[in-house]
Design an enzyme around this catalytic site. Structure first.
Site, PDB file in Angstrom:
ATOM      1  N   VAL A  11       0.842  -1.205   0.000  1.00 26.08           N
ATOM      2  CA  VAL A  11       0.000   0.000   0.000  1.00 26.08           C
ATOM      3  C   VAL A  11       0.878   1.257   0.000  1.00 26.08           C
ATOM      4  O   VAL A  11       0.710   2.145  -0.832  1.00 26.08           O
ATOM      5  CB  VAL A  11      -0.951  -0.001   1.232  1.00 26.08           C
ATOM      6  CG1 VAL A  11      -1.708   1.314   1.330  1.00 26.08           C
ATOM      7  CG2 VAL A  11      -1.941  -1.163   1.148  1.00 26.08           C
ATOM      8  N   LYS A 215     -14.638   0.550   2.725  1.00 26.97           N
ATOM      9  CA  LYS A 215     -13.597  -0.409   2.332  1.00 26.97           C
ATOM     10  C   LYS A 215     -14.030  -1.847   2.645  1.00 26.97           C
ATOM     11  O   LYS A 215     -13.903  -2.751   1.819  1.00 26.97           O
ATOM     12  CB  LYS A 215     -12.292  -0.058   3.057  1.00 26.97           C
ATOM     13  CG  LYS A 215     -11.170  -1.025   2.837  1.00 26.97           C
ATOM     14  CD  LYS A 215     -10.776  -1.101   1.371  1.00 26.97           C
ATOM     15  CE  LYS A 215      -9.940  -2.311   1.099  1.00 26.97           C
ATOM     16  NZ  LYS A 215      -8.710  -2.068   0.435  1.00 26.97           N
ATOM     17  N   GLY A 270      -7.801 -15.676  -3.173  1.00 26.48           N
ATOM     18  CA  GLY A 270      -6.811 -15.538  -2.105  1.00 26.48           C
ATOM     19  C   GLY A 270      -6.332 -14.112  -2.010  1.00 26.48           C
ATOM     20  O   GLY A 270      -7.038 -13.176  -2.374  1.00 26.48           O
ATOM     21  N   CYS A 273      -6.126  -9.594   1.247  1.00 26.34           N
ATOM     22  CA  CYS A 273      -7.225  -8.694   1.614  1.00 26.34           C
ATOM     23  C   CYS A 273      -8.556  -9.390   1.857  1.00 26.34           C
ATOM     24  O   CYS A 273      -9.143  -9.241   2.923  1.00 26.34           O
ATOM     25  CB  CYS A 273      -7.398  -7.653   0.517  1.00 26.34           C
ATOM     26  SG  CYS A 273      -5.880  -6.779   0.146  1.00 26.34           S
TER      27      CYS A 273
HETATM   28  C1  UGA Z   1      -8.535  -6.850  -3.708  1.00 24.40           C
HETATM   29  C2  UGA Z   1      -9.617  -5.925  -4.303  1.00 24.40           C
HETATM   30  O1  UGA Z   1      -9.941  -6.329  -5.638  1.00 24.40           O
HETATM   31  C3  UGA Z   1      -9.122  -4.469  -4.332  1.00 24.40           C
HETATM   32  O2  UGA Z   1     -10.174  -3.618  -4.798  1.00 24.40           O
HETATM   33  C4  UGA Z   1      -8.724  -4.056  -2.908  1.00 24.40           C
HETATM   34  O3  UGA Z   1      -8.226  -2.737  -2.861  1.00 24.40           O
HETATM   35  C5  UGA Z   1      -7.627  -4.999  -2.415  1.00 24.40           C
HETATM   36  O4  UGA Z   1      -8.152  -6.358  -2.414  1.00 24.40           O
HETATM   37  C6  UGA Z   1      -7.223  -4.577  -1.030  1.00 24.40           C
HETATM   38  O5  UGA Z   1      -8.068  -4.622  -0.127  1.00 24.40           O
HETATM   39  O6  UGA Z   1      -6.102  -4.105  -0.848  1.00 24.40           O
HETATM   40  P1  UGA Z   1      -6.327  -8.048  -4.662  1.00 24.40           P
HETATM   41  O7  UGA Z   1      -6.332  -8.818  -3.373  1.00 24.40           O
HETATM   42  O8  UGA Z   1      -5.060  -7.436  -5.118  1.00 24.40           O
HETATM   43  O9  UGA Z   1      -7.404  -6.844  -4.579  1.00 24.40           O
HETATM   44  O10 UGA Z   1      -6.782  -9.064  -5.768  1.00 24.40           O
HETATM   45  P2  UGA Z   1      -8.015  -9.311  -6.761  1.00 24.40           P
HETATM   46  O11 UGA Z   1      -7.582  -8.999  -8.130  1.00 24.40           O
HETATM   47  O12 UGA Z   1      -9.285  -8.719  -6.278  1.00 24.40           O
HETATM   48  O13 UGA Z   1      -8.108 -10.915  -6.657  1.00 24.40           O
HETATM   49  C7  UGA Z   1      -8.402 -11.583  -5.434  1.00 24.40           C
HETATM   50  C8  UGA Z   1      -8.609 -13.055  -5.690  1.00 24.40           C
HETATM   51  O14 UGA Z   1      -9.832 -13.296  -6.367  1.00 24.40           O
HETATM   52  C9  UGA Z   1      -7.504 -13.698  -6.540  1.00 24.40           C
HETATM   53  O15 UGA Z   1      -7.153 -14.943  -5.997  1.00 24.40           O
HETATM   54  C10 UGA Z   1      -8.191 -13.833  -7.889  1.00 24.40           C
HETATM   55  O16 UGA Z   1      -7.627 -14.806  -8.690  1.00 24.40           O
HETATM   56  C11 UGA Z   1      -9.609 -14.164  -7.458  1.00 24.40           C
HETATM   57  N1  UGA Z   1     -10.651 -13.937  -8.500  1.00 24.40           N
HETATM   58  C12 UGA Z   1     -10.801 -12.709  -9.054  1.00 24.40           C
HETATM   59  C13 UGA Z   1     -11.446 -14.990  -8.883  1.00 24.40           C
HETATM   60  O17 UGA Z   1     -11.331 -16.118  -8.360  1.00 24.40           O
HETATM   61  N2  UGA Z   1     -12.381 -14.791  -9.870  1.00 24.40           N
HETATM   62  C14 UGA Z   1     -12.545 -13.581 -10.458  1.00 24.40           C
HETATM   63  O18 UGA Z   1     -13.402 -13.461 -11.356  1.00 24.40           O
HETATM   64  C15 UGA Z   1     -11.738 -12.515 -10.030  1.00 24.40           C
END
Ligand code: UGA
Length: 485
Positions: A11, A215, A270, A273
């Site tokens: 962050v 958030k 995963g 967050c």
């Molecule tokens: C997440 C949120 O998307 C952000 O908006 C937020 O700011 C952030 O947490 C945080 O709180 O700091 P992030 O953890 O970086 O971001 O990752 P994402 O891209 O959201 O993916 C999270 C998980 O969901 C990954 O394992 C991804 O592969 C999975 N995912 C995502 C799915 O299984 N299916 C989908 O369609 C999308």
């Protein structure tokens, strides 16, 4: 403006770097001296060892010493600072609550310094990392304890997704500011002047508590959406004949009110967050005496999702993992990151070891060092010695009885050919990310294919699959119930 960013992880570092691009004088502070030395070097490899984000190392190198400064000592620089951003890690405790010890240490240290200020200009202290609702108020009372004067507290949550930090900071969909006074709102409006009145960026001013809640509600809603697809869409397409997962997705998400993001069914979401935030929100609501059924269900679906393909392999494909060798492809929690926190692969590896596999051959394009370094350390559990680390997918697949795809790395889309060239049927492919567009080719060549969001497709005549020898499946090994996952 003069800004100090406290905490330089996923962050803090991108935030400090992007603010420095806009010409603010930004000092990024961390107690970890090796991390600060890496950033001060301006060397991309050293920076990326800590925070691996496309384009970030370039911004750091460009602004270093001009607008961006790194330090392990803020004692001498607090005078004249307009805004402090608190970007300190707040890891989860076992009961879902948030470990605030690092945060509290940092704000007490800061309070001690600000209490001694000579220059009494207005200063705003902003929480940027995700912290429980009410933390801005806690910050305020700690500052009062230290006799700090002429200060305001604010919440300005970070909404970036990993792998997209630079782009997301330059073009956020929203800036949320929770502050108590018009004066503090005005200071933050100056800081974010490029986003105020922007045509496409929502600039929202509200109370600190609302900003904190925004958030948590955002992240848990996103996870709810993913779990809806995993728990409903994928289940339907697995359980009932002739439902095509991809068509189901297109048909449903054609509605402009429904997003395609989140509809990519997976072996669980995963990262640092979602899991942490939903547990924290459950904890916060329970403490307030409220029911949390929907959040609990979402959390459970997501956790179950991380290993359920292994259960399906046992119950549907009748695969006996005992003494088998399995390739695990993809270790990070999503593509384009080396971060393995809360990654499905951790659950998968734990489940495979508890099912008595002889060996696991692991491969990830970016996370191999991460895997070796922290999570799969044999000292933590001697069964981790069964894991070997490989430079390529081909090398990992070689000599295995089955493979498991855990991360959505693009390079895995071509795996069907690699598998055919490297492993002979009978062979089981477990696809936790639906990454193989040409699975038909594999199945007709005799491989068994078991995807999330689809039925088991038998390549090998069902009754003959030799990988079922030794009768029923091995019982889980008790000592592995607590594999860190
Ligand atoms: C997440 C949120 O998307 C952000 O908006 C937020 O700011 C952030 O947490 C945080 O709180 O700091 P992030 O953890 O970086 O971001 O990752 P994402 O891209 O959201 O993916 C999270 C998980 O969901 C990954 O394992 C991804 O592969 C999975 N995912 C995502 C799915 O299984 N299916 C989908 O369609 C999308």
């Amino acid at each position: 403006m003069k800004i100090i960013v406290i905490g330089t992880g996923y962050v803090g570092l991108p935030h400090a770097a992007v603010l420095s691009e806009y010409g603010h004088e930004v000092h990024a502070y961390d107690i970890d001296a090796t991390r600060i030395a890496a950033y001060q070097s301006g060397d991309a490899d050293s920076i990326e060892r800590y925070v691996n984000e496309p384009g970030l190392a370039d911004i750091v190198a460009e602004n270093l010493g001009r607008y961006l400064f790194f330090t392990t000592d803020i004692n001498g620089i607090v005078e004249g600072t307009d805004v402090f951003f608190l970007c300190i890690n707040t890891p989860p405790n076992r009961d879902g609550s948030t470990d605030m010890s690092y945060y509290l240490d940092a704000i007490h240290h800061l309070g001690g310094l600000l209490g001694q200020r000579q220059n009494q200009q207005r200063v705003v202290l902003v929480n940027k990392s995700t912290v429980p609702i009410g933390t801005a108020r806690l910050l305020e009372s700690v500052m009062r304890e230290h006799g700090v004067e002429n200060f305001g507290v604010a919440s300005n949550p970070e909404f970036l997704a990993q792998g997209n930090a630079v782009e997301g900071s330059r073009r956020p969909d929203r800036i949320v500011i929770g502050a108590d006074t018009a004066e503090d709102m005005q200071i933050l409006r100056r800081l974010y002047s490029q986003f105020v009145n922007h045509v496409r960026i929502r600039y929202l001013e509200t109370t600190p508590e609302t900003a904190e809640a925004i958030k948590y509600v955002s992240n848990t809603l996103l996870l709810t959406y993913i779990s809806f697809w995993n728990g409903v869409g994928a289940r339907l397409a697995e359980a009932m004949p002739n439902i095509r997962m991809e068509d189901l997705k297109v048909g449903v998400t054609a509605d402009a009110r429904i997003s395609t993001w989140g509809s990519y069914v997976s072996n669980g979401a995963g990262g640092s967050c979602f899991g942490k935030d939903i547990q924290s929100l459950i904890y916060q609501l329970n403490r307030a005496g409220r029911k949390t059924d929907i959040l609990q269900a979402v959390y459970n679906i997501n956790e179950y999702q991380k290993t359920y393909l292994i259960d399906r392999a046992i119950h549907e494909a009748h695969f006996n993992f005992n003494q088998k060798t399995v390739a695990v492809l993809g270790l990070s929690f999503k593509k384009r990151t080396n971060d393995m926190r809360d990654s499905a692969a951790l659950g998968v590896v734990g489940a495979l070891l508890s099912r008595g596999v002889r060996a696991i051959r692991a491969y990830d394009p970016l996370a191999m060092d991460e895997a070796r370094r922290s999570w799969f350390n044999p000292d933590k559990n001697h069964l981790f010695e069964r894991i070997s680390y490989h430079e390529t997918a081909v090398e990992a697949i070689d000599g295995t009885d089955a493979l498991y795809i855990s991360t959505d790395w693009e390079e895995f889309r071509g795996l069907a050919r690699t598998i055919q060239a490297t492993a002979r049927p009978p062979y089981l492919v477990m696809d936790g990310r639906r990454m193989l567009p040409d699975f038909d080719m594999l199945v007709s060549a005799g491989y068994d294919y078991l995807p999330v969001g689809g039925p088991l497709l038998h390549g090998w005549p069902a009754s003959d699959a030799p990988y079922r020898e030794n009768g029923s499946t091995a019982a889980p090994i008790a000592e592995l119930r607590h594999v860190p996952a």
